[in-house]
Scaffold this motif. Sequence first.
Motif, PDB file in Angstrom:
ATOM      1  N   ARG A  21       0.800  -1.234   0.000  1.00 42.51           N
ATOM      2  CA  ARG A  21       0.000   0.000   0.000  1.00 42.51           C
ATOM      3  C   ARG A  21       0.826   1.274   0.000  1.00 42.51           C
ATOM      4  NH1 ARG A  21      -3.880  -1.166  -2.022  1.00 42.51           N
ATOM      5  NH2 ARG A  21      -5.310   0.238  -1.006  1.00 42.51           N
ATOM      6  N   CYS A  22       2.024   1.245  -0.595  1.00 42.53           N
ATOM      7  CA  CYS A  22       2.868   2.446  -0.551  1.00 42.53           C
ATOM      8  C   CYS A  22       2.240   3.593  -1.337  1.00 42.53           C
ATOM      9  CB  CYS A  22       4.273   2.146  -1.065  1.00 42.53           C
ATOM     10  SG  CYS A  22       4.351   1.652  -2.791  1.00 42.53           S
ATOM     11  N   GLY A  23       1.466   3.272  -2.372  1.00 41.84           N
ATOM     12  CA  GLY A  23       0.723   4.311  -3.075  1.00 41.84           C
ATOM     13  C   GLY A  23       1.541   5.152  -4.031  1.00 41.84           C
ATOM     14  N   PHE A  24       2.782   4.765  -4.295  1.00 48.17           N
ATOM     15  CA  PHE A  24       3.594   5.566  -5.219  1.00 48.17           C
ATOM     16  C   PHE A  24       3.051   5.498  -6.645  1.00 48.17           C
ATOM     17  CE2 PHE A  24       7.833   5.510  -2.669  1.00 48.17           C
ATOM     18  CZ  PHE A  24       7.175   6.114  -1.612  1.00 48.17           C
ATOM     19  N   VAL A  27      -1.366   8.481  -7.075  1.00 48.15           N
ATOM     20  CA  VAL A  27      -1.821   9.858  -7.259  1.00 48.15           C
ATOM     21  C   VAL A  27      -1.408  10.412  -8.619  1.00 48.15           C
ATOM     22  CG1 VAL A  27      -1.735  12.187  -6.303  1.00 48.15           C
ATOM     23  CG2 VAL A  27      -1.860  10.231  -4.787  1.00 48.15           C
ATOM     24  N   GLU A  28      -0.292   9.918  -9.155  1.00 50.04           N
ATOM     25  CA  GLU A  28       0.171  10.435 -10.447  1.00 50.04           C
ATOM     26  C   GLU A  28      -0.314   9.588 -11.619  1.00 50.04           C
ATOM     27  OE1 GLU A  28       4.388  10.953  -9.657  1.00 50.04           O
ATOM     28  OE2 GLU A  28       3.734  11.637  -7.696  1.00 50.04           O
ATOM     29  N   GLU A  38      -9.656   5.668  -5.825  1.00 47.74           N
ATOM     30  CA  GLU A  38      -8.600   4.650  -5.776  1.00 47.74           C
ATOM     31  C   GLU A  38      -8.788   3.539  -6.810  1.00 47.74           C
ATOM     32  OE1 GLU A  38      -5.898   3.766  -3.474  1.00 47.74           O
ATOM     33  OE2 GLU A  38      -5.852   5.867  -2.866  1.00 47.74           O
ATOM     34  N   ARG A  43      -3.151   0.752  -7.300  1.00 47.26           N
ATOM     35  CA  ARG A  43      -3.325   0.186  -5.960  1.00 47.26           C
ATOM     36  C   ARG A  43      -4.760  -0.294  -5.727  1.00 47.26           C
ATOM     37  NH1 ARG A  43      -1.981   3.952  -0.770  1.00 47.26           N
ATOM     38  NH2 ARG A  43      -3.678   5.159  -1.677  1.00 47.26           N
ATOM     39  N   GLU A 275       7.408  18.121 -15.406  1.00 49.76           N
ATOM     40  CA  GLU A 275       7.641  17.375 -14.165  1.00 49.76           C
ATOM     41  C   GLU A 275       7.714  15.879 -14.449  1.00 49.76           C
ATOM     42  OE1 GLU A 275       8.263  18.033 -11.051  1.00 49.76           O
ATOM     43  OE2 GLU A 275       7.860  16.051 -10.164  1.00 49.76           O
TER      44      GLU A 275
ATOM     45  N   GLY B  78      -3.908   9.299   2.103  1.00 52.37           N
ATOM     46  CA  GLY B  78      -2.851   8.576   1.393  1.00 52.37           C
ATOM     47  C   GLY B  78      -3.014   7.074   1.435  1.00 52.37           C
ATOM     48  N   THR B  80      -1.577   5.123   3.374  1.00 52.29           N
ATOM     49  CA  THR B  80      -0.298   4.480   3.700  1.00 52.29           C
ATOM     50  C   THR B  80      -0.103   4.324   5.203  1.00 52.29           C
ATOM     51  OG1 THR B  80       0.891   6.571   3.768  1.00 52.29           O
ATOM     52  CG2 THR B  80       0.774   5.468   1.642  1.00 52.29           C
ATOM     53  N   THR B 120      -1.512  16.115  -2.170  1.00 47.75           N
ATOM     54  CA  THR B 120      -0.372  15.404  -1.594  1.00 47.75           C
ATOM     55  C   THR B 120       0.767  16.388  -1.332  1.00 47.75           C
ATOM     56  OG1 THR B 120       0.660  14.878  -3.715  1.00 47.75           O
ATOM     57  CG2 THR B 120      -0.928  13.271  -2.837  1.00 47.75           C
ATOM     58  N   TRP B 122       3.717  15.974  -2.175  1.00 46.84           N
ATOM     59  CA  TRP B 122       4.501  16.034  -3.417  1.00 46.84           C
ATOM     60  C   TRP B 122       3.895  17.039  -4.393  1.00 46.84           C
ATOM     61  CZ3 TRP B 122       8.932  13.002  -4.232  1.00 46.84           C
ATOM     62  CH2 TRP B 122       9.494  13.085  -5.508  1.00 46.84           C
ATOM     63  N   GLU B 123       2.561  16.921  -4.584  1.00 47.69           N
ATOM     64  CA  GLU B 123       1.884  17.839  -5.504  1.00 47.69           C
ATOM     65  C   GLU B 123       2.047  19.285  -5.031  1.00 47.69           C
ATOM     66  OE1 GLU B 123      -2.102  15.731  -7.263  1.00 47.69           O
ATOM     67  OE2 GLU B 123      -2.037  15.978  -5.095  1.00 47.69           O
ATOM     68  N   GLU B 126       5.336  20.672  -5.891  1.00 50.63           N
ATOM     69  CA  GLU B 126       5.443  20.994  -7.321  1.00 50.63           C
ATOM     70  C   GLU B 126       4.883  22.396  -7.579  1.00 50.63           C
ATOM     71  OE1 GLU B 126       3.573  18.040  -9.766  1.00 50.63           O
ATOM     72  OE2 GLU B 126       4.927  16.452  -9.106  1.00 50.63           O
ATOM     73  N   GLU B 140       8.113  10.160   4.549  1.00 47.86           N
ATOM     74  CA  GLU B 140       8.659   9.305   3.489  1.00 47.86           C
ATOM     75  C   GLU B 140       7.565   8.899   2.500  1.00 47.86           C
ATOM     76  OE1 GLU B 140      11.301   6.521   5.404  1.00 47.86           O
ATOM     77  OE2 GLU B 140      11.179   5.217   3.666  1.00 47.86           O
ATOM     78  N   SER B 141       6.327   8.985   2.910  1.00 41.60           N
ATOM     79  CA  SER B 141       5.190   8.622   2.052  1.00 41.60           C
ATOM     80  C   SER B 141       4.703   9.806   1.231  1.00 41.60           C
ATOM     81  CB  SER B 141       4.045   8.122   2.933  1.00 41.60           C
ATOM     82  OG  SER B 141       3.708   9.123   3.895  1.00 41.60           O
ATOM     83  N   ARG B 143       4.738  11.009  -1.640  1.00 42.67           N
ATOM     84  CA  ARG B 143       4.105  10.892  -2.961  1.00 42.67           C
ATOM     85  C   ARG B 143       2.615  10.577  -2.830  1.00 42.67           C
ATOM     86  NH1 ARG B 143       6.340  10.938  -7.795  1.00 42.67           N
ATOM     87  NH2 ARG B 143       8.595  10.930  -7.948  1.00 42.67           N
ATOM     88  N   ALA B 144       2.244   9.904  -1.749  1.00 43.73           N
ATOM     89  CA  ALA B 144       0.842   9.526  -1.559  1.00 43.73           C
ATOM     90  C   ALA B 144       0.195  10.300  -0.416  1.00 43.73           C
ATOM     91  CB  ALA B 144       0.740   8.027  -1.279  1.00 43.73           C
ATOM     92  N   LEU B 337      13.486   9.165  -3.070  1.00 43.56           N
ATOM     93  CA  LEU B 337      12.574   8.099  -3.499  1.00 43.56           C
ATOM     94  C   LEU B 337      12.946   7.617  -4.894  1.00 43.56           C
ATOM     95  CD1 LEU B 337       9.174   9.522  -2.200  1.00 43.56           C
ATOM     96  CD2 LEU B 337      10.910   8.231  -0.977  1.00 43.56           C
TER      97      LEU B 337
END
Lengths: 357, 491
Positions: A21-24, A27-28, A38, A43, A275, B78, B80, B120, B122-123, B126, B140-141, B143-144, B337
């Motif tokens: 479930r890291c989710g990387f 979102v993108e 979701e 995921r 990006e 997220g 996570t 997020t 991350w967003e 940006e 560390e999470s 991105r989500a 990451l």
Amino acid sequence: MADYPILQEFTEEIYTCNRTRCGFCSVECPVFRVRRLETYASRGRMLAARGLLEGVLEPSAELQEVMDECLMCGYCQARCALHNMDIFASVRQELRTAGYSSPKHERTATKILEEGTLFDRPKPIRRVGTTPLYLGCAYQTKPHEVQTIVSVLEKVGIDPLISDEVCCSYIVGAVGFADEFESAQARFRQIYGPHLDGAILTVCPTCTATLHDEYNLAAKHALVAVAERLADMDLKPLDMRVTYHDPCHLGRMLGVIEEPRQILRALGIEVVEMEHHGTFSTCCGGGGGLLDVDRNLAIEVSKNRIRDAAAVGVDTIVTACPTCQPTLLRGAGRMANELGHFVDVLDLWELLDKALD
Amino acid sequence: MTDSEKLNAALTELQAFLGERATAAPMHRMAYSRDWSPRFKDMVDLPDIVVVPHNTDEVVQIVQVALKYELPVIPFAGGTGMGGGVVAWKGGIMIETKGMNKVLEIDPDNMSVTVQAGITIWELNEHLAPYGLWLPHQPESKRACTVGASIGVDNDSTFGVRYGKILDCLTNVVVVTGRGEAVRMGHRKASFSSTGYNLMHLFVAGEGTLGVVTEATLRVVTLPKTRQVRGWVFPTLIDGARALERTLASGLSVESAHLNCRQRLHFYTHAYRQKYGREPEVPDWAESILFLSFAGDEDVVEFSLGKARQVIENEYKGELVREQEIVEGYWDSKHRLAFLPFKQKWPDSQREKKFGSADVGVPMGRLEEMYHAFLEISAKYEQQILGMTVYNESPNKVSPSISFAIFVDDSTEERVRNFFGYVREMSLKAVELEGTMSTYIGDGDRLGGFNAYEHGLSYEYMKDVKALFDPKNIMNPGKKFESRWIAPQGT
């Protein structure tokens, strides 16, 4: 455990995602960026796949529609150690076996299987030459663009041979017709047989990846061949500032990332990166058959890509794909009012031809 | 009305203003059936309805529908979290907050940004980068993980030792409480306020049990021009902590400070192993490894590195990690990451077992005791050690927020229960050592009720606070005051 033999091969991978479930990937994901649910990101799709395996979910038209709203662009897989795309293709395959598939995908696959082409071709393009150049269905409908490509190749000393060809049938496999994809491959090998043992130049990123990865042929995108000859080329500088959109199959899947940029720089063009670029570029909206099943969603995805370009302050996108360019142009047209200007989308071959004049 | 009739009526009312953004379709419920917390492998917790609001007003309407039918409301961000904070084990309406991801205002003059809470980290960064700004709260999470999630669980930040955590950045929030009202709390763009009560603070680590955070105003800072990261090994854990304390006391501004036991290094050097095909070499005598980063103008960073080396190597016998690739591998894993070859540590490390942690906090002087308890308690419950990292999360202080991490075997229910036995005993030990049960994961569905042991009488006041904001107990029930894994102490 419900009986899904194809999907079951991936059971451990699906559980690995579920317990991580890291989710990387989420979102993108270009579809998630629009839907914000979701279920439309890798995921969530993995949990839906698990739901099928455990019998929590039954095959349904709704589930098939969600699974069809995937660009198969591979962004999630680039962020992950799992075989996300194979898993989603398997889910599509299992749903089709259970009687759920998009009528539009059925029509597309049937057309390819029956006629050997994705699009109607007014007149097959042929050229006598020495180096096999496989155009693919999209370019077969674009004689002007093919003329430009041939012109560039001639100017750099390549004499392309365009012979009888049949669809690579990528989309047949991608939308869940695995067995039919096998037979389509046999037909391709029969028709394109004389050229199978040597190098084949290609121009469509998707065809290139399919011939290279699925057919195990020595397919090389023609832009790579051009980049190899840059040192010997006499190029007229073009005074431009652009961003380059990496087609998913060309950049992420085949690793042709630096070559188009080398060419742009050789043309004297300033390249500003978005990006998401290179391996982590995001889809134009035209991948995975999405344009067939949900054109509005595909356009929303393309609009986000136009926003990505506008966010780094450029008004010209260059790409090298017969699907990306028109799809992005659709998004650009619809974004003109929001941005207050039109973001143009150009084909790298056109710029090359102009600079080689 | 039966439960089923209530749900149908609620869904109809939600769809009236959300349209397709309110659904009870099984596949969408399934996609929200778990977070990153350890649980039985086949455990599925389905919410009844999933909604995707786009703004505060829509959240108000959602909560009002939930109040009317007395349905649980669970904010999802997220996903996570490692404590089960968003697991809908009581069913209810899952609010997907990532549909609220707009930047409402960037105010460079006041070094402030106002966002919808579903964006997020991350967003957001940006959006801020073109202004030369960033939000330094960096879990560390990231991105989500969303801004709202960071507020909801008060999670860790890589750069806590310089900038603190989300509360150090947060100046204002809009929340929709369990009473179905949107309430602004905080001090607008001012850094502090001594008027009234700091109600905003209740929502930091509130886990959505008092309300849903929908908007946040945050202080942001200038992006540093340059950054350098170095690592040092020490013969004991406390040597590393004391060296950090002395480095901070020297007047240096340290940007990040992570103290790891040697086992933990393996987990953070994925890129190194991919590149060189071997384990990074750490001297046999080394028990801990301290990673520090310094950021700012180049000359200041260079000076800081030199001074830090002088303090750490001359006064505390710390030995610089000469192979900088080990340090870069750590930093790739922790902050950039960037995992090569485009795979990343998480799925690869969890093919057979999953990450789990006791995230206790103890004061600096009790670190060694807590670490030894970690070794003993993990052995007692037959848990495979992943390792320990001491994060430091308060500006310019040694301020341990600790991850005592385990690879949890979720193949049988007994082994999962053993993991929670480990968490329980680690939590008791942390309280005994004048610390806390959790520093960044939160109560989730694991510590509620049991946490009364830590809080004593103040736990009763917490119940009253809960009742004030959420009189019908609809906001993320089953969290904070109830656990499905660990029984209250003494029962």
